[in-house]
Design a protein around this motif. Structure first.
Motif: not given
Length: 261
Positions: A111-122
């Motif tokens: 969950r937190t990895t997906l959130a980090a990807a979304t937040a950084n536009g990756f």
């Protein structure tokens, strides 16, 4: 990045609440995985370093039983942040090492990895998870479930260090990843080992039938690359082509593409 097993799998939500945080700042070096046939960069592997570029060993020496889950999670999030500056717009995969035995439910534990990807536009489809064979053989059914879930979520999956354990082909039959990454012991001096070339030739044939790509890592001399090309392997990683680059990802112009001479 680090890969290690644990007897008590924890998800990232549990890590956030109770695990000891990793005390050190991290930076990352990126080493390319190249597609020699197309002369392009296929992926960039994120390799953990200290805040001033200190070796991975100096970082891993600070990893304890209490903070290793937080370290693994922190690595993935920080690598995504670092890679988002360049890789997202270049369309290259970001290769992240992961700890499969620390995951009981992929949707929850990422969950937190997906959130980090979304937040950084990756983009999710530009993330590749490398999972080591040593982590998988303790529970191949569970590991197969993780790989299927990662693929369903849009990630590329890679079985790392393939051939270094006793259950390589058995695991491959149950897991069916997108990619296998050959253990360096199979690559080293392959040009002077008829036995290794025979083994790899059969493996190439098997993988071709199931649409699985092969990465040969640890290539140090051109003769190894030539022998692997002759076998039909075109995805390479190693010092011969490019060393890791701190805080940035090498471009195709930085790669040694020469196999002449």
């Amino acid at each position: 990045m680090m890969s290690t097993s644990t007897a008590t799998p924890l998800c990232e939500e549990a890590i956030c609440r109770c695990a000891e945080p990793f005390p050190e700042r991290l930076s990352f070096a990126f080493q390319p995985i190249i597609d020699f046939k197309s002369r392009t960069i296929f992926a960039q592997e994120a390799l953990v370093r200290g805040p001033e570029g200190e070796s991975a060993g100096s970082v891993l020496s600070k990893v304890t039983t209490e903070n290793m889950h937080a370290f693994d999670r922190h690595c993935r999030i920080q690598a995504l942040k670092s890679a988002s500056r360049t890789l997202a717009r270049r369309g290259e995969l970001l290769s992240l090492n992961t700890m499969p035995n620390a995951v009981y439910d992929p949707a929850t534990c990422l969950r937190t990895t997906l959130a980090a990807a979304t937040a950084n536009g990756f983009p999710i489809d530009q993330i590749m998870f490398e999972m080591t064979e040593h982590e998988a053989v303790t529970d191949p059914d569970h590991f197969a479930m993780i790989v299927r879930s990662y693929k369903d979520m849009g990630f590329t999956t890679a079985l790392d260090d393939f051939g270094s354990g006793g259950a390589g082909l058995t695991l491959l039959a149950s897991v069916m990843p997108d990619i296998i990454k050959l253990d360096m012991a199979l690559v080293r001096n392959v040009h002077i080992s008829p036995v290794k070339r025979t083994i790899l030739s059969a493996l190439v044939e098997i993988c071709d039938k199931f649409g699985i790509r092969i990465i040969a890592e640890g290539i140090e001399v051109k003769a190894e690359a030539r022998a692997l090309l002759d076998l039909g392997i075109t995805l390479f990683q190693g010092y011969y082509f490019s060393r890791p680059q701190l805080n940035d990802a090498p471009t195709a112009d930085d790669i040694n593409w020469s196999l002449a001479g």
